[in-house]
Design an enzyme around this catalytic site. Structure first.
Site, PDB file in Angstrom:
ATOM      1  N   TYR A  53      22.021  18.868 -14.876  1.00 37.04           N
ATOM      2  CA  TYR A  53      21.459  20.158 -13.799  1.00 37.04           C
ATOM      3  C   TYR A  53      22.568  20.947 -13.435  1.00 37.04           C
ATOM      4  O   TYR A  53      23.654  20.234 -12.999  1.00 37.04           O
ATOM      5  CB  TYR A  53      20.734  19.386 -12.934  1.00 37.04           C
ATOM      6  CG  TYR A  53      19.313  18.838 -13.254  1.00 37.04           C
ATOM      7  CD1 TYR A  53      18.793  18.986 -14.560  1.00 37.04           C
ATOM      8  CD2 TYR A  53      18.660  18.238 -12.238  1.00 37.04           C
ATOM      9  CE1 TYR A  53      17.635  18.637 -14.913  1.00 37.04           C
ATOM     10  CE2 TYR A  53      17.092  17.964 -12.735  1.00 37.04           C
ATOM     11  CZ  TYR A  53      16.839  18.011 -13.763  1.00 37.04           C
ATOM     12  OH  TYR A  53      15.607  17.239 -14.170  1.00 37.04           O
ATOM     13  N   PRO A 212       4.106  20.115 -12.006  1.00 35.72           N
ATOM     14  CA  PRO A 212       2.854  20.049 -11.959  1.00 35.72           C
ATOM     15  C   PRO A 212       2.062  21.590 -11.764  1.00 35.72           C
ATOM     16  O   PRO A 212       0.845  21.424 -11.953  1.00 35.72           O
ATOM     17  CB  PRO A 212       2.708  19.475 -10.342  1.00 35.72           C
ATOM     18  CG  PRO A 212       4.081  19.833 -10.012  1.00 35.72           C
ATOM     19  CD  PRO A 212       5.101  19.506 -10.750  1.00 35.72           C
ATOM     20  N   LEU A 218       0.434  27.735 -12.786  1.00 38.92           N
ATOM     21  CA  LEU A 218      -0.789  27.481 -12.214  1.00 38.92           C
ATOM     22  C   LEU A 218      -0.568  27.899 -10.544  1.00 38.92           C
ATOM     23  O   LEU A 218      -1.070  27.577  -9.824  1.00 38.92           O
ATOM     24  CB  LEU A 218      -0.854  26.019 -12.109  1.00 38.92           C
ATOM     25  CG  LEU A 218      -1.152  25.605 -13.711  1.00 38.92           C
ATOM     26  CD1 LEU A 218      -1.186  23.924 -13.637  1.00 38.92           C
ATOM     27  CD2 LEU A 218      -2.678  26.052 -14.068  1.00 38.92           C
TER      28      LEU A 218
END
Length: 321
Positions: A53, A212, A218
């Site tokens: 990362y 998620p 979303l």
């Protein structure tokens, strides 16, 4: 904050896991420190990172940032269940990637230096290496465990078959094996329900859901695109998926608007409601994002509402001839 056992272990982790993918890249060091402080204050004890990362600047940068935060004291390290990962290339050299015994051990040592800690709670294989036999992998993991450098081993992005073969090999060695699987899981992408989740439940492996919100898709992506305020939802996974799921996302945002629900919080609440999910990885860039995730954790959405949300993304049932 609610805590769950991580798979079949006695280790307790928060139902929200603080993902650090944005730290030092989309979020400044000071803001990243503030988010980690606030997460810990709110009872989030599960932090997730990876050795590569920060690759947009240099590989290992995010671990260095987390290590600097640990070094600032206050008992931070002792309070955190720390997960990091091994597998992705750390340089162009052939042995600086994958799951060879050499790379697993060298990568762990390098992560420990960057994180400024003596141990990693959850050392996760970030993918399957078809060239590495499981006896080689488990021998390396056993070495690290016996040296006190790691406590548990997890997998990430593993197909169900690879989870099974890995665990069966660990069982033959009388080794604990995989205790968690970190996989993408959300209203749009539910592929893990076919094989990964059944395998996880059969072997007592905790499911840690990443993305998620499917990269922001979303989280009210259409509204944000219309307002010109989209950041994450205007790139990457969300943009690719929008062409396929645009109609479903439109229905979803209308559904949330009609009921006074926040799309991001609702999507996260759905993931957390799934019986196999131990924890969901959140990747906040701001305090508002973190606060929204905490509200989702305390959501009182009814079972009927969750089923309605789920139905918005389900394909029509096949016609039986």
């Amino acid at each position: 904050m609610h805590y769950e056992r991580l798979g079949r272990t006695a280790l307790k982790v928060s139902r929200l896991c603080l993902g650090t993918l944005n730290f030092g890249v989309r979020t400044t060091k000071d803001d990243s420190f503030a988010l980690m402080d606030e997460a810990l204050e709110q009872g989030i004890n599960f932090f997730d990172t990876a050795n590569h990362y920060g690759w947009q600047v240099h590989r290992g940068m995010t671990e260095e940032l987390v290590g600097e935060w640990f070094a600032s004291g206050g008992g931070r390290r002792d309070k955190v269940v720390l997960g990091t990962k091994v597998f992705c290339p750390m340089s162009d050299w052939p042995n600086d990637q994958g799951l060879s015994a050499r790379h697993i051990i060298a990568s762990c040592d390098a992560s420990l230096r960057r994180l400024r800690t003596d141990w990693i709670d959850l050392f996760q294989m970030h993918g399957v290496d078809p060239t590495a036999g499981w006896d080689e992998v488990w021998q390396a993991m056993e070495t690290l465990l016996h040296q006190g450098k790691i406590r548990y081993v997890g997998s990430s992005n593993f197909p169900g078959w690879n989870m099974v073969s890995a665990q069966e090999a660990a069982n033959r060695r009388n080794f604990l094996g995989i205790v968690s699987e970190q996989c993408i899981y959300n209203l749009v992408d539910r592929q893990v329900e076919r094989e990964v989740i059944p395998a996880a439940r059969a072997y007592g492996v905790g499911v840690v859901a990443w993305s998620p919100l499917h990269g922001g898709l979303l989280g009210g992506a259409l509204r944000k695109l219309g307002e010109g305020t989209a950041v994450k939802s205007a790139q990457g996974r969300a943009v690719v998926a929008m062409s396929t799921y645009r109609e479903a996302v439109e229905r979803y945002e209308e559904f949330c608007l009609d009921r006074g629900l926040d799309p991001a919080e609702t999507a996260l609440a759905w993931v957390l409601s799934r019986p196999a999910v131990t924890s969901a990885v959140i990747g906040p860039r701001t305090r508002a994002h973190l606060d929204g995730s905490l509200r989702a954790l305390g959501s009182d959405l009814s079972e009927d509402t969750l089923r309605e949300v789920e139905a918005l993304f389900l394909p029509p049932a096949p016609t039986v001839g």
